[in-house]
Design a protein around this motif. Structure first.
Motif, short mmCIF file in Angstrom:
data_model
loop_
_atom_site.label_atom_id
_atom_site.label_comp_id
_atom_site.label_asym_id
_atom_site.label_seq_id
_atom_site.Cartn_x
_atom_site.Cartn_y
_atom_site.Cartn_z
N ASP A 103 -4.75 11.06 -4.12
CA ASP A 103 -5.90 12.12 -3.28
C ASP A 103 -5.81 13.13 -3.98
OD1 ASP A 103 -3.31 12.24 -0.92
OD2 ASP A 103 -1.95 12.66 -2.01
N GLU A 105 -7.57 16.11 -2.59
CA GLU A 105 -6.98 17.69 -2.03
C GLU A 105 -7.10 16.91 -0.63
OE1 GLU A 105 -11.15 19.58 -0.73
OE2 GLU A 105 -11.07 19.62 -2.87
N LEU A 108 -8.96 14.63 1.07
CA LEU A 108 -10.18 13.95 0.51
C LEU A 108 -9.00 13.20 -0.23
CD1 LEU A 108 -13.19 13.69 -0.02
CD2 LEU A 108 -12.66 15.30 -2.59
N LYS A 109 -9.65 11.65 -0.12
CA LYS A 109 -8.72 10.52 -1.08
C LYS A 109 -10.17 9.97 -2.27
CE LYS A 109 -5.49 11.41 1.21
NZ LYS A 109 -4.36 11.43 1.40
N LYS A 110 -8.89 9.73 -3.22
CA LYS A 110 -10.27 9.04 -4.15
C LYS A 110 -9.52 7.27 -3.97
CE LYS A 110 -10.62 8.06 -9.10
NZ LYS A 110 -10.51 8.84 -10.11
N LEU A 129 -14.80 8.36 -2.84
CA LEU A 129 -14.23 9.06 -2.01
C LEU A 129 -14.68 8.81 -0.39
CD1 LEU A 129 -15.05 12.21 -4.25
CD2 LEU A 129 -13.04 11.10 -4.63
N ALA A 131 -13.36 11.18 3.07
CA ALA A 131 -12.80 12.48 3.49
C ALA A 131 -12.35 12.10 5.27
CB ALA A 131 -13.20 13.64 3.66
N ASP A 132 -11.32 13.43 5.00
CA ASP A 132 -11.26 13.28 7.12
C ASP A 132 -12.16 13.79 7.26
OD1 ASP A 132 -9.53 12.63 9.03
OD2 ASP A 132 -8.00 13.56 8.35
N ARG A 133 -12.71 12.96 8.03
CA ARG A 133 -13.97 13.51 9.28
C ARG A 133 -13.65 15.14 10.33
NH1 ARG A 133 -19.24 11.23 8.18
NH2 ARG A 133 -19.20 8.97 7.27
#
Length: 137
Positions: A103, A105, A108-110, A129, A131-133
């Motif tokens: 995580d 944020e 947003l995931k690495k 990275l 991201a949840d679109r």
């Protein structure tokens, strides 16, 4: 009366020297050939590993993009990562994929993908990275 005879043949010393010189050149060339073959093999395996990592990333990206409302972004990515973290054999070489998701944020995931071969002696790492679109809209 002396007969003059032209030298039409090579002497034994000339033949031995030419053979020795040819041998030295052949050894140098074979060393170059071996080094070049090993370098080409390394490039080939790195290319295969890179493509495996990119393929896994695209599968994760597609999974994230296909989520419906109510689907959990983290759970979906972790499930797909565990499916993609498998060993695969290509060209009689075993490749191992390890995918780690952290995580950064909310939404947003690495994503870190490591593809290794030769039992971990060689590896290729890809980090990006995702991201949840759904949160971007």
């Amino acid at each position: 009366m002396k007969l003059q005879q032209e030298e039409a043949a090579f002497t034994l010393i000339e033949v031995v020297l030419a053979t020795a010189l040819l041998g030295i050149v052949a050894v140098a060339f074979s060393s170059y050939w071996t080094t070049s073959s090993q370098a080409l093999e390394d490039i080939h395996l790195r290319t295969v590993a890179r493509e495996l990592a990119k393929n896994s990333l695209e599968v994760l990206r597609a999974e994230g993009d296909s989520l419906e409302e109510g689907d959990d972004f983290t759970t979906s990515l972790n499930n797909m990562a565990s499916q993609q973290s498998e060993d695969i054999r290509i060209d009689n070489i075993d490749f191992s994929r390890e995918i780690t998701i952290e995580d950064v944020e909310e939404g947003l995931k690495k994503v870190m993908i490591e593809v290794s071969w030769y039992e971990g002696e060689q590896s290729f790492k890809l980090t990006t990275l995702l991201a949840d679109r759904r949160r971007l809209d």
